[in-house]
Design a protein around this motif. Sequence first.
Motif, mmCIF file in Angstrom:
data_model
loop_
_atom_site.group_PDB
_atom_site.id
_atom_site.type_symbol
_atom_site.label_atom_id
_atom_site.label_comp_id
_atom_site.label_asym_id
_atom_site.label_seq_id
_atom_site.Cartn_x
_atom_site.Cartn_y
_atom_site.Cartn_z
ATOM 1 N N SER A 119 0.780 -1.241 0.000
ATOM 2 C CA SER A 119 0.000 0.000 0.000
ATOM 3 C C SER A 119 0.813 1.294 0.000
ATOM 4 C CB SER A 119 -0.975 -0.015 1.192
ATOM 5 O OG SER A 119 -1.695 -1.219 1.204
ATOM 6 N N PRO A 120 1.727 1.439 -0.971
ATOM 7 C CA PRO A 120 2.515 2.670 -1.034
ATOM 8 C C PRO A 120 1.677 3.832 -1.581
ATOM 9 C CG PRO A 120 2.996 1.301 -2.930
ATOM 10 C CD PRO A 120 2.058 0.508 -2.060
ATOM 11 N N ASN A 121 2.217 5.013 -1.426
ATOM 12 C CA ASN A 121 1.571 6.187 -1.995
ATOM 13 C C ASN A 121 2.220 6.482 -3.329
ATOM 14 O OD1 ASN A 121 0.052 6.457 0.371
ATOM 15 N ND2 ASN A 121 1.796 7.466 1.355
ATOM 16 N N ASN A 155 -3.326 -4.725 -2.335
ATOM 17 C CA ASN A 155 -2.433 -3.574 -2.307
ATOM 18 C C ASN A 155 -3.305 -2.320 -2.407
ATOM 19 O OD1 ASN A 155 -0.308 -1.819 -2.515
ATOM 20 N ND2 ASN A 155 0.628 -2.778 -4.320
ATOM 21 N N HIS A 156 -3.440 -1.646 -1.280
ATOM 22 C CA HIS A 156 -4.349 -0.493 -1.166
ATOM 23 C C HIS A 156 -3.539 0.776 -1.465
ATOM 24 C CE1 HIS A 156 -7.975 1.394 0.708
ATOM 25 N NE2 HIS A 156 -7.155 2.236 1.308
ATOM 26 N N ILE A 157 -3.385 1.032 -2.744
ATOM 27 C CA ILE A 157 -2.495 2.115 -3.176
ATOM 28 C C ILE A 157 -3.010 3.496 -2.748
ATOM 29 C CG2 ILE A 157 -1.538 3.238 -5.228
ATOM 30 C CD1 ILE A 157 -0.448 0.548 -5.225
ATOM 31 N N LEU A 308 -12.013 11.665 3.633
ATOM 32 C CA LEU A 308 -10.698 11.446 4.235
ATOM 33 C C LEU A 308 -10.239 10.005 4.050
ATOM 34 C CD1 LEU A 308 -12.448 13.403 6.529
ATOM 35 C CD2 LEU A 308 -10.027 13.783 6.978
ATOM 36 N N TYR A 309 -8.984 9.816 4.409
ATOM 37 C CA TYR A 309 -8.363 8.489 4.423
ATOM 38 C C TYR A 309 -9.271 7.494 5.157
ATOM 39 C CZ TYR A 309 -4.451 5.261 5.669
ATOM 40 O OH TYR A 309 -3.627 4.191 5.851
ATOM 41 N N ALA A 310 -9.794 7.902 6.310
ATOM 42 C CA ALA A 310 -10.635 6.998 7.107
ATOM 43 C C ALA A 310 -11.931 6.655 6.374
ATOM 44 C CB ALA A 310 -10.949 7.624 8.457
ATOM 45 N N ASP A 336 2.685 3.668 13.551
ATOM 46 C CA ASP A 336 2.259 5.069 13.667
ATOM 47 C C ASP A 336 0.791 5.260 13.264
ATOM 48 O OD1 ASP A 336 3.105 4.309 11.148
ATOM 49 O OD2 ASP A 336 3.752 6.314 10.568
ATOM 50 N N GLN A 337 0.184 4.249 12.645
ATOM 51 C CA GLN A 337 -1.231 4.390 12.265
ATOM 52 C C GLN A 337 -2.176 3.650 13.216
ATOM 53 O OE1 GLN A 337 -2.322 4.222 8.117
ATOM 54 N NE2 GLN A 337 -0.317 4.970 7.456
ATOM 55 N N LYS A 338 -1.663 3.414 14.422
ATOM 56 C CA LYS A 338 -2.440 2.679 15.419
ATOM 57 C C LYS A 338 -3.823 3.306 15.642
ATOM 58 C CE LYS A 338 -1.863 0.929 20.064
ATOM 59 N NZ LYS A 338 -1.426 1.429 21.369
ATOM 60 N N HIS A 340 -5.569 5.279 13.742
ATOM 61 C CA HIS A 340 -6.434 5.150 12.564
ATOM 62 C C HIS A 340 -7.182 3.815 12.566
ATOM 63 C CE1 HIS A 340 -7.748 5.216 8.380
ATOM 64 N NE2 HIS A 340 -7.154 4.044 8.207
ATOM 65 N N PHE A 341 -6.463 2.733 12.866
ATOM 66 C CA PHE A 341 -7.119 1.426 12.809
ATOM 67 C C PHE A 341 -8.008 1.162 14.020
ATOM 68 C CE2 PHE A 341 -3.805 1.026 9.599
ATOM 69 C CZ PHE A 341 -4.610 0.639 8.544
ATOM 70 N N ARG A 342 -7.686 1.780 15.151
ATOM 71 C CA ARG A 342 -8.607 1.678 16.291
ATOM 72 C C ARG A 342 -9.911 2.381 15.935
ATOM 73 N NH1 ARG A 342 -5.283 4.307 20.483
ATOM 74 N NH2 ARG A 342 -7.153 4.599 21.731
HETATM 75 N N1 ARG Z 1 -0.925 4.426 1.859
HETATM 76 C C1 ARG Z 1 -0.892 4.421 3.290
HETATM 77 C C2 ARG Z 1 0.411 5.046 3.771
HETATM 78 O O1 ARG Z 1 1.391 4.974 3.091
HETATM 79 C C3 ARG Z 1 -1.000 3.048 3.868
HETATM 80 C C4 ARG Z 1 -2.297 2.363 3.575
HETATM 81 C C5 ARG Z 1 -2.522 1.166 4.438
HETATM 82 N N2 ARG Z 1 -3.741 0.493 4.175
HETATM 83 C C6 ARG Z 1 -4.963 0.955 4.484
HETATM 84 N N3 ARG Z 1 -6.013 0.256 4.118
HETATM 85 N N4 ARG Z 1 -5.118 2.061 5.162
HETATM 86 O O2 ARG Z 1 0.460 5.589 4.847
#
Ligand code: ARG
Length: 567
Positions: A119-121, A155-157, A308-310, A336-338, A340-342
């Motif tokens: 999942s890269p940007n 892969n969540h781009i 948003l991302y969320a 660092d995205q703890k 967000h997933f909570r």
């Molecule tokens: N593209 C995000 C980043 O680089 C990560 C995505 C992870 N996956 C997801 N479903 N949020 O920070």
Amino acid sequence: MQQFTDAIRSALAAQSGLKSSALKIETPRDPSLGDFAFPCFGLAKSMKQAPPKIAAELADKLGADLEGIEAVATGPYINFRVERALLARTIIGEVAAAGANYGHNTSGAGQTIVIDLSSPNIAKPMSVGHLRSTVIGAAIERILASQGYATVGINHIGDWGIQFGKLVAAIDRWGADSDLESDPIRALLSLYVRFHTEAEAGDTSLEEEAQQNFQELESGEEGPVRATWRRLTELSLAEFQKIYDRLGVNFSQVRGEAFYEPYLGPTIERIEATGITEMSQGAEIVDLSTLEKNMPPCLLRKTDGTTLYATRDLAAVFHRWEQFEFARCLYVVGSDQKLHFRQLRGVCQRMGLDWADRIEHIAFGMMRLPEGKMSSRKGRVVFLEDVLDRARDEAFKIIAEKNPDLKDARGVAEQVGVGAVVFNDLKRERIKDIEFVWSEVVSFEGDTGPYVQYTHARLTSIERKAAEAGEGGAEPDWAALADADQVLLTLGRYPDVLRSAGTHAEPSELATWVLGLCRELNNWYAGHRVLGQAPELSAARLQLVKASRSTIHSALGLLGLAAPDQM
Ligand code: ARG
């Protein structure tokens, strides 16, 4: 090996009256005590006796029940020791019968596990964080597949957000004089840097243009902005693909955040319908403080109407649930995205979705490269491709020195270099940070990928020489493998290690195990010759070599490392 623990458990159950599933068999800390141990503390209450007394009494009775397994009381423990010929014959027999599938099972059959990985940007070089996600995620996926689960790697781009408005603005202005086609990622990076330098130097029109561009993107309009965005997505994906090819990683689905655009409206409506949304300062939010004190609310829609991302992750998880009814949905993303997933899980919980707990953040620590901390805004980045190239070149140097006649040395150097980087990432508990030290990473000794690969190559060469010399055909003298009992016991634990690594989504359990096996093997090998012994002895030792080689081969494969036959 399970047949031993099963036998011990049912004998214990028969003597103690407890259910055999409730009896936990351990591995003694000191291997000289025995192969398995049972602590008697848990029986003290029902048997109304002190644990050492229970241990002593039970050990006597069990000794008579168990065939080929000796039971000895040591304090509150009963220690068990399998007769050495039986141990060797059983474990080597199991490995030989299952072959490349040794340790695999079908316990996950009929269940699907979704793994969000890499999942890269886009428009940025893939970061080391995304390398970690790719390598850890792919290993988890393979391990779970070995346990019979159907796995879906997604892969969540990251292809959505204000930064793409910025990039489109930068391309519009300066794109013509950059080498977007020939070296896209570097070109995009310098455009991004230039955007920030000029904006900071006072060009206010840039931020405005970026804002407008992003709004146009979100509107879904098929105009020039979307065309430029599409072009930059394609250029980036082609670059990422080079890295995936080198790592040998494939995905079941490659889905940009943009894919979920049409689902965002219905997603928000669906959440609204459960009555948990509120307006706060013009933004639409879900309060989560009722779930956990001090948890900040999840923002669904900003004041300007953009999402948003969320929001996109909520749309994605609904979509995944509908498609797969997953048993687990794993997000292999940095620690660092703890929050967000909570929050993601929290919104699902508040909606009353009974599958909310299947959402798991598989967090990992940071990787620090000696080249320094990265900042793509400032253009200070380490290119993953450079990291892999350097590892390959270092491996090539070592090979040229140790084995100058090796055929296809370049190809092997690539396998070893990439293997070094991958293993260095997997060998520690994933949550720990990694300090990248070049001299350690590519070493053929110590706790490294090349060390495991080298052990494998050495075993392969013994097998080859045995075949050439026509050795190994005799009936093996299993009792003679008593001096390799620790190798055998380690091999026997492989199925449990795989099961546990899958449950914990923790490839380091497998990496640590394979290092342990190599260590035991190399210790043993240092004092014992395989070929040119009495035929029964050579045959037995060769069987051990074969079983070990094939299991190391399969472990390396699950971790994502090649296993060259020579290096
Ligand atoms: N593209 C995000 C980043 O680089 C990560 C995505 C992870 N996956 C997801 N479903 N949020 O920070």
